[in-house]
Design a protein around this motif. Structure first.
Motif, PDB file in Angstrom:
ATOM      1  N   GLU A 138      -4.703   7.780  -3.282  1.00 45.18           N
ATOM      2  CA  GLU A 138      -5.148   6.517  -2.697  1.00 45.18           C
ATOM      3  C   GLU A 138      -5.386   5.462  -3.793  1.00 45.18           C
ATOM      4  O   GLU A 138      -5.268   4.264  -3.536  1.00 45.18           O
ATOM      5  N   HIS A 182       1.829   4.473  -2.781  1.00 42.30           N
ATOM      6  CA  HIS A 182       1.896   5.932  -2.566  1.00 42.30           C
ATOM      7  C   HIS A 182       3.284   6.436  -2.949  1.00 42.30           C
ATOM      8  O   HIS A 182       3.439   7.478  -3.587  1.00 42.30           O
ATOM      9  N   HIS A 205       0.838  -1.208   0.000  1.00 44.75           N
ATOM     10  CA  HIS A 205       0.000   0.000   0.000  1.00 44.75           C
ATOM     11  C   HIS A 205       0.877   1.263   0.000  1.00 44.75           C
ATOM     12  O   HIS A 205       0.754   2.129  -0.866  1.00 44.75           O
ATOM     13  N   SER A 235      -2.114   3.549  -4.169  1.00 45.15           N
ATOM     14  CA  SER A 235      -1.801   2.593  -3.108  1.00 45.15           C
ATOM     15  C   SER A 235      -2.733   1.390  -3.161  1.00 45.15           C
ATOM     16  O   SER A 235      -2.317   0.257  -2.983  1.00 45.15           O
TER      17      SER A 235
HETATM   18 ZN    ZN Z   1      -3.211   5.225   1.727  1.00 46.13          ZN
END
Ligand code: ZN
Length: 499
Positions: free
Chosen positions: A295, A269, A265, A298
């Motif tokens: 987001e 980013h 995740h 990620s």
């Molecule tokens: Zn995040």
């Protein structure tokens, strides 16, 4: 000096101070000793004040006003036009908030957060209630200062997802809710195979986990010569420059899947930040478009790629080799099913891909009504309980597992929650567009992540704020943001898992 160069010079100064501030925050979360908190808060406040001063001084000598006029007249175009318009957007928002209000908000939030932590630990909503009331009142005031068209929530949402309106967000999330509630019932009506109940718990030495996670992040393309991976309680990513991007992950000795999820995740980013154009550092052209788009990067890596079968076809033999005791007897198929279990639960951060967005929709519906003044803070726990029952089919046992579980409201972050779900929707929409151009499944199964990363870089990362989120998603996918691609993705994946 030409006005546009003067503006860039001032922006670069602000960017340098912001990098210093980010480094202080990073250090606070990762290395700072316990007793350092109070003195660090003063340094951070000093620097934040300085940045605010520089921001509101952007229009000194009417530099910004002149440039905005040039944009209007059509004499300033292309990338310079974007720099002016996006800078003006930040500047206007900052300028509209009176200094006394900003101070009141900062003080309230800093006190409210510690009250919230105690209230959550003691499972006592009444303790937090007056603070939440004060924050809601301040956020409504903020909306009035900033200005809005239809709903005061517009003004708050705009800070995280520029140009998204409350009405549009409500429509998208409502569509998604209708689908998710019925899809969850469909999945629950199918019997759970034995392999889905399989436990992956074992003992995983942290040093070994670190090695595996570093390989994972660097194989998907996170550049460790321009990035660092460390540990913290709440994983996060920060950046000082596209050539210095850092993220944290979190390890548990009994569970490696948890760390792998966090690592992929945050690396997602990180890839976005490393992919921003360094030559435009300091300007909006080297900044992420919106929280939702951030987001999406990620979540695409964490879920759509990192929980897919082809991805593990490549990585599972490596995982088995490094942890033979834990995974030696578990087949790829069983492992894949175990990491994709769907179970409604009370805590958002532990939710699976299918139920996660229902947690967000509950928060969105409640915070929107709080800001619009159609419900009161004292009603929140009961409304929360009834929505959880209605959407997820389970009962909230107490407020610590209900309305008190997230830090966001105590931190004044109203309008933030929906960006998590927008991230999932953008991700699915971008991913579908990528699949039309690349043989994604085959690439992942071979561990050839370069073309996937480059596609994201070319179509999303390299643009910075060149396009608004709405324009970007249309340019890349041909459609405005909607929930159809995400729904299709879930149907295909989970109907196959639970067939
Ligand atoms: Zn995040």
């Amino acid at each position: 000096m030409k006005p546009i160069d003067e503006l860039k010079r001032r922006l670069l100064e602000i960017a340098h101070l912001s990098s210093a501030l980010a480094l202080l925050h990073w250090d606070q979360e990762v290395h700072m000793p316990k007793k350092g908190g109070a003195s660090r808060a003063l340094v951070i406040a000093e620097l934040t004040g300085l940045i605010h001063q520089k921001l509101v001084a952007l229009d000194v000598d009417r530099v910004l006003t002149k440039l905005q006029l040039a944009v209007k007249k059509g004499t300033l175009k292309g990338k310079d036009k974007v720099i002016v318009l996006e800078t003006a957007r930040t500047f206007e928002r900052e300028r509209k908030l009176p200094e006394a209000f900003v101070r009141d908000m900062a003080e309230t939030i800093s006190k409210a957060q510690s009250v919230w932590a105690t209230a959550r630990a003691q499972n006592n909503f009444t303790l937090f209630r007056p603070w939440l009331e004060k924050i809601v009142a301040l956020k409504r005031k903020e909306a009035t200062y900033v200005g809005y068209r239809a709903s005061p929530y517009d003004a708050l949402l705009d800070a995280f997802e520029p140009d998204m309106t409350t009405q549009e967000a409500a429509r998208i999330l409502h569509d998604l809710k209708d689908f998710l509630v019925s899809f969850l019932k469909e999945l629950q009506s199918r019997p759970q195979a034995a392999k889905q109940r399989l436990s992956l718990k074992a003992t995983f030495p942290i040093a070994e986990q670190k090695k595996f996670n570093a390989v994972l992040a660097s194989e998907i393309g996170f550049d460790l010569a321009a990035g660092v991976i460390e540990e913290s309680t709440h994983p996060f990513t920060t950046n000082f420059h596209p050539h210095d991007v850092r993220f944290t992950t979190r390890y548990r000795t009994d569970d490696i899947i948890h760390a792998i999820g966090s690592t992929i995740h945050e690396a997602g980013h990180g890839l976005y930040e490393q992919g921003l154009p360094a030559e435009h550092f300091g300007t909006p052209l080297a900044e992420a478009v919106s929280l939702g788009v951030h987001e999406s990067q990620s979540r695409m890596w964490e879920n759509m790629i990192g929980k897919s079968k082809p991805f593990w076809r490549y990585f599972y033999p490596k995982l088995k080799k490094q942890f033979p005791e834990a995974f030696g007897k578990i087949t790829l198929e069983d492992f894949y099913h175990a990491i994709n279990r769907v179970t409604p639960s009370l805590i958002r951060t532990e939710a699976d891909e299918v139920t996660y967005n229902l947690h967000i929709i509950i928060r969105f519906e409640i915070e929107k009504e709080l800001i619009e003044g159609s419900i009161a803070v004292r009603d929140v726990p009961l409304i929360w309980q009834s929505k959880v029952k209605e959407y997820l089919g389970i009962s909230v046992k107490d407020d610590a597992h209900g309305a008190l579980q997230d830090v966001h409201w105590s931190a004044g972050l109203f309008g933030y929650f929906p960006t998590y779900t927008f991230g999932n929707l953008y991700a699915a929409q971008f991913f579908a567009a990528m699949e039309r151009e690349l043989p994604v499944t085959a690439l992942l199964a071979k561990g050839t992540f370069g073309p996937v990363r480059e596609w994201l870089r070319k179509h999303i990362h390299s643009h910075g704020k060149r396009y608004t989120a709405g324009a970007l998603v249309k340019k890349v996918t041909g459609e405005p943001l909607n929930s159809r691609y995400f729904a299709d993705y879930l149907k295909k994946k989970y109907r196959d898992i639970k067939k």
